[in-house]
Enzyme design. Structure first.
Site, PDB file in Angstrom:
ATOM      1  N   ASP A  42     -36.430 -16.227 -22.745  1.00 24.95           N
ATOM      2  CA  ASP A  42     -35.279 -17.062 -22.347  1.00 24.95           C
ATOM      3  C   ASP A  42     -33.936 -16.458 -22.768  1.00 24.95           C
ATOM      4  O   ASP A  42     -32.889 -17.081 -22.600  1.00 24.95           O
ATOM      5  CB  ASP A  42     -35.427 -18.473 -22.932  1.00 24.95           C
ATOM      6  CG  ASP A  42     -35.471 -18.481 -24.452  1.00 24.95           C
ATOM      7  OD1 ASP A  42     -35.320 -17.390 -25.060  1.00 24.95           O
ATOM      8  OD2 ASP A  42     -35.669 -19.562 -25.046  1.00 24.95           O
ATOM      9  N   GLY A  43     -33.955 -15.251 -23.342  1.00 20.27           N
ATOM     10  CA  GLY A  43     -32.694 -14.590 -23.692  1.00 20.27           C
ATOM     11  C   GLY A  43     -32.285 -14.757 -25.149  1.00 20.27           C
ATOM     12  O   GLY A  43     -31.321 -14.132 -25.602  1.00 20.27           O
ATOM     13  N   GLN A  99      -7.624 -10.026 -28.031  1.00 23.37           N
ATOM     14  CA  GLN A  99      -7.102 -11.366 -27.702  1.00 23.37           C
ATOM     15  C   GLN A  99      -6.554 -11.954 -29.000  1.00 23.37           C
ATOM     16  O   GLN A  99      -7.160 -12.834 -29.621  1.00 23.37           O
ATOM     17  CB  GLN A  99      -8.216 -12.236 -27.105  1.00 23.37           C
ATOM     18  CG  GLN A  99      -7.763 -13.632 -26.681  1.00 23.37           C
ATOM     19  CD  GLN A  99      -6.933 -13.669 -25.391  1.00 23.37           C
ATOM     20  OE1 GLN A  99      -6.995 -12.757 -24.588  1.00 23.37           O
ATOM     21  NE2 GLN A  99      -6.149 -14.717 -25.215  1.00 23.37           N
ATOM     22  N   HIS A 133      -2.494  -5.295 -33.293  1.00 20.76           N
ATOM     23  CA  HIS A 133      -1.224  -5.091 -32.612  1.00 20.76           C
ATOM     24  C   HIS A 133      -0.213  -6.183 -32.920  1.00 20.76           C
ATOM     25  O   HIS A 133       0.857  -5.908 -33.402  1.00 20.76           O
ATOM     26  CB  HIS A 133      -1.439  -4.935 -31.101  1.00 20.76           C
ATOM     27  CG  HIS A 133      -1.968  -3.576 -30.756  1.00 20.76           C
ATOM     28  ND1 HIS A 133      -2.054  -3.102 -29.484  1.00 20.76           N
ATOM     29  CD2 HIS A 133      -2.447  -2.584 -31.552  1.00 20.76           C
ATOM     30  CE1 HIS A 133      -2.546  -1.865 -29.506  1.00 20.76           C
ATOM     31  NE2 HIS A 133      -2.803  -1.546 -30.744  1.00 20.76           N
ATOM     32  N   ASP A 175       1.303   3.978 -26.215  1.00 19.36           N
ATOM     33  CA  ASP A 175       2.180   2.815 -26.428  1.00 19.36           C
ATOM     34  C   ASP A 175       2.663   2.781 -27.875  1.00 19.36           C
ATOM     35  O   ASP A 175       2.165   3.527 -28.731  1.00 19.36           O
ATOM     36  CB  ASP A 175       1.468   1.506 -26.060  1.00 19.36           C
ATOM     37  CG  ASP A 175       0.124   1.356 -26.762  1.00 19.36           C
ATOM     38  OD1 ASP A 175      -0.114   2.057 -27.774  1.00 19.36           O
ATOM     39  OD2 ASP A 175      -0.708   0.547 -26.307  1.00 19.36           O
ATOM     40  N   LYS A 198       3.626   1.236 -22.540  1.00 17.58           N
ATOM     41  CA  LYS A 198       2.550   0.808 -21.642  1.00 17.58           C
ATOM     42  C   LYS A 198       2.873  -0.554 -21.046  1.00 17.58           C
ATOM     43  O   LYS A 198       3.311  -1.460 -21.757  1.00 17.58           O
ATOM     44  CB  LYS A 198       1.232   0.715 -22.436  1.00 17.58           C
ATOM     45  CG  LYS A 198       0.061   0.190 -21.607  1.00 17.58           C
ATOM     46  CD  LYS A 198      -1.261   0.332 -22.354  1.00 17.58           C
ATOM     47  CE  LYS A 198      -1.326  -0.576 -23.557  1.00 17.58           C
ATOM     48  NZ  LYS A 198      -2.539  -0.351 -24.348  1.00 17.58           N
ATOM     49  N   SER A 229     -11.547   2.063 -22.621  1.00 14.87           N
ATOM     50  CA  SER A 229     -12.448   1.095 -21.999  1.00 14.87           C
ATOM     51  C   SER A 229     -12.515   1.351 -20.485  1.00 14.87           C
ATOM     52  O   SER A 229     -13.405   2.046 -20.007  1.00 14.87           O
ATOM     53  CB  SER A 229     -11.971  -0.320 -22.330  1.00 14.87           C
ATOM     54  OG  SER A 229     -12.761  -1.267 -21.672  1.00 14.87           O
ATOM     55  N   GLY A 231     -10.359   3.141 -19.088  1.00 13.00           N
ATOM     56  CA  GLY A 231      -9.806   4.495 -19.005  1.00 13.00           C
ATOM     57  C   GLY A 231      -8.431   4.543 -18.352  1.00 13.00           C
ATOM     58  O   GLY A 231      -7.757   5.573 -18.383  1.00 13.00           O
TER      59      GLY A 231
HETATM   60  O1  LIG Z   1      -9.068   1.945 -21.318  1.00  9.87           O
HETATM   61  P1  LIG Z   1      -8.260   0.709 -21.095  1.00  9.87           P
HETATM   62  O2  LIG Z   1      -9.005  -0.321 -20.312  1.00  9.87           O
HETATM   63  O3  LIG Z   1      -6.932   1.020 -20.510  1.00  9.87           O
HETATM   64  O4  LIG Z   1      -8.045   0.025 -22.487  1.00  9.87           O
HETATM   65  C1  LIG Z   1      -7.620   0.712 -23.614  1.00  9.87           C
HETATM   66  C2  LIG Z   1      -6.237   0.319 -24.022  1.00  9.87           C
HETATM   67  O5  LIG Z   1      -6.176  -1.091 -24.183  1.00  9.87           O
HETATM   68  C3  LIG Z   1      -5.837  -1.437 -25.518  1.00  9.87           C
HETATM   69  O6  LIG Z   1      -4.598  -1.983 -25.564  1.00  9.87           O
HETATM   70  P2  LIG Z   1      -4.259  -3.353 -24.757  1.00  9.87           P
HETATM   71  O7  LIG Z   1      -3.469  -2.992 -23.564  1.00  9.87           O
HETATM   72  O8  LIG Z   1      -5.471  -4.166 -24.538  1.00  9.87           O
HETATM   73  O9  LIG Z   1      -3.532  -4.165 -25.790  1.00  9.87           O
HETATM   74  P3  LIG Z   1      -2.096  -4.428 -26.344  1.00  9.87           P
HETATM   75  O10 LIG Z   1      -1.448  -5.331 -25.383  1.00  9.87           O
HETATM   76  O11 LIG Z   1      -2.455  -5.060 -27.636  1.00  9.87           O
HETATM   77  O12 LIG Z   1      -1.434  -3.087 -26.502  1.00  9.87           O
HETATM   78  C4  LIG Z   1      -5.983  -0.174 -26.326  1.00  9.87           C
HETATM   79  O13 LIG Z   1      -5.069  -0.100 -27.386  1.00  9.87           O
HETATM   80  C5  LIG Z   1      -5.829   0.943 -25.334  1.00  9.87           C
HETATM   81  O14 LIG Z   1      -4.502   1.408 -25.275  1.00  9.87           O
END
Ligand SMILES: O=P(O)(O)OC[C@H]1O[C@H](OP(=O)(O)OP(=O)(O)O)[C@H](O)[C@@H]1O
Length: 303
Positions: A42-43, A99, A133, A175, A198, A229, A231
């Site tokens: 069931d997971g 988050q 952050h 960023d 960013k 993640s 990229g």
């Molecule tokens: O490969 P990706 O999908 O682009 O994700 C990676 C990016 O995302 C994250 O910051 P994020 O923009 O989530 O958060 P922030 O608003 O806290 O800077 C992290 O610091 C990377 O810069």
């Protein structure tokens, strides 16, 4: 002289990261036990842990975290029930840190929720390059619990040094939040660091702008970031570096969360194979963290 194990007596690891747990146990010269995980039809999960000890390290990164959070909760319950009085969670990658605020009405601050949850299960924490952050320390996440946030800079700088990084190489972060990582990589190598700006509009909709006067023309560029993640952050940053005339572009991410499709895009974007630390098991792993984590654990001795 007695060895310094931070007073911990064993490392408990999980199957997907058993090798990294064993390396940490070896660095501390204590036994390592790997949890036996069972998934019911069931997971639901069942966790079995052998050989209880009073002071234990539990090692597990929280990439793809939902099942892992429950299994860590069950593991801490087993160890407490068997008499553990001090449980240290080593989670090189800590989940739900991104988050860290309510971005749209109706959302939770997941970072706080998960911090409080794990704080009820574990006494101490060690994480690597947690995504701090808008909150700035792990003390704000694991309130009242000793917690160490390690930088991923030293393993990256060590790897660059060993690979014979070219003079004139520029270390680039996408960023403002990447500035401490950029400085901590560039500084010891005597290199220049540049940080971009960013703009994230969605999960896979990201633009990175680099300062137009960044001294990148005809120079090798190394992009560093905490997480890769989708990229998209790296790809946009690499394109911006090329527009400014970068000679070559290489990429280091502390935590590799990307899948094979994204891995394939590195080649399509003209980037070499990205390299990552071994906190999250991934084909890009090239930078061991066990020495750094062992030192952090040892710093708990005497507390
Ligand atoms: O490969 P990706 O999908 O682009 O994700 C990676 C990016 O995302 C994250 O910051 P994020 O923009 O989530 O958060 P922030 O608003 O806290 O800077 C992290 O610091 C990377 O810069």
């Amino acid at each position: 002289m007695a060895r310094n194990t931070g007073n911990y007596r064993a490392v408990y690891g999980f199957p997907e990261s058993a090798d990294a747990a064993r390396r940490l146990a070896q660095a501390l010269d204590i036994p390592c036990h790997i949890a036996d995980l069972h998934r019911f039809p069931d997971g639901e999960s069942l966790v079995r842990l052998p050989e209880p000890v009073e002071r234990a390290i539990v090692y597990r990164s929280l990439d793809r975290p939902n099942d892992k959070l429950v299994e860590l909760t069950l593991a801490s319950s087993v160890l407490r029930r068997q008499g553990a009085t001090d449980l240290c969670l080593v989670a090189p990658y800590m989940a739900y840190m991104r988050q860290d605020a309510i971005f749209k009405p109706g959302e939770p601050v997941s970072q706080t929720v998960v911090g409080e949850w794990l704080g009820r299960c574990f006494d101490r924490f060690v994480c690597v390059e947690p995504h701090l952050h808008r909150t700035h320390t792990l003390d704000e996440v694991f309130v009242g619990r000793p917690a160490i946030a390690l930088s991923g800079a030293a393993p990256i700088a060590d790897h660059l040094r060993a690979a014979g990084v070219k003079p004139g190489t520029v270390i680039v972060g996408p960023d403002e939040e990447s500035a401490p990582l950029v400085e901590a990589v560039a500084g010891p190598l005597g290199l220049t660091g540049v940080v971009g700006r960013k703009e994230r509009r969605g999960d896979r909709d990201v633009t990175v702008a680099l300062p137009p006067d960044a001294p990148i023309h005809d120079r090798p560029v190394v992009i560093v970031d905490d997480v890769i993640s989708s990229g998209e952050t790296i790809f946009s940053c690499a394109r911006a570096a090329r527009v400014l005339g970068a000679d070559t572009v290489r990429v280091y991410g502390v935590h590799a969360l990307f899948n094979d499709t994204v891995a394939g895009r590195f080649a399509a974007e003209g980037l070499g194979r990205p390299l990552s630390c071994d906190g999250v098991p991934h084909p890009s792993n090239a930078l061991p963290l066990d020495g750094l984590i062992a030192e952090a654990i040892q710093s708990f001795a005497g507390e």
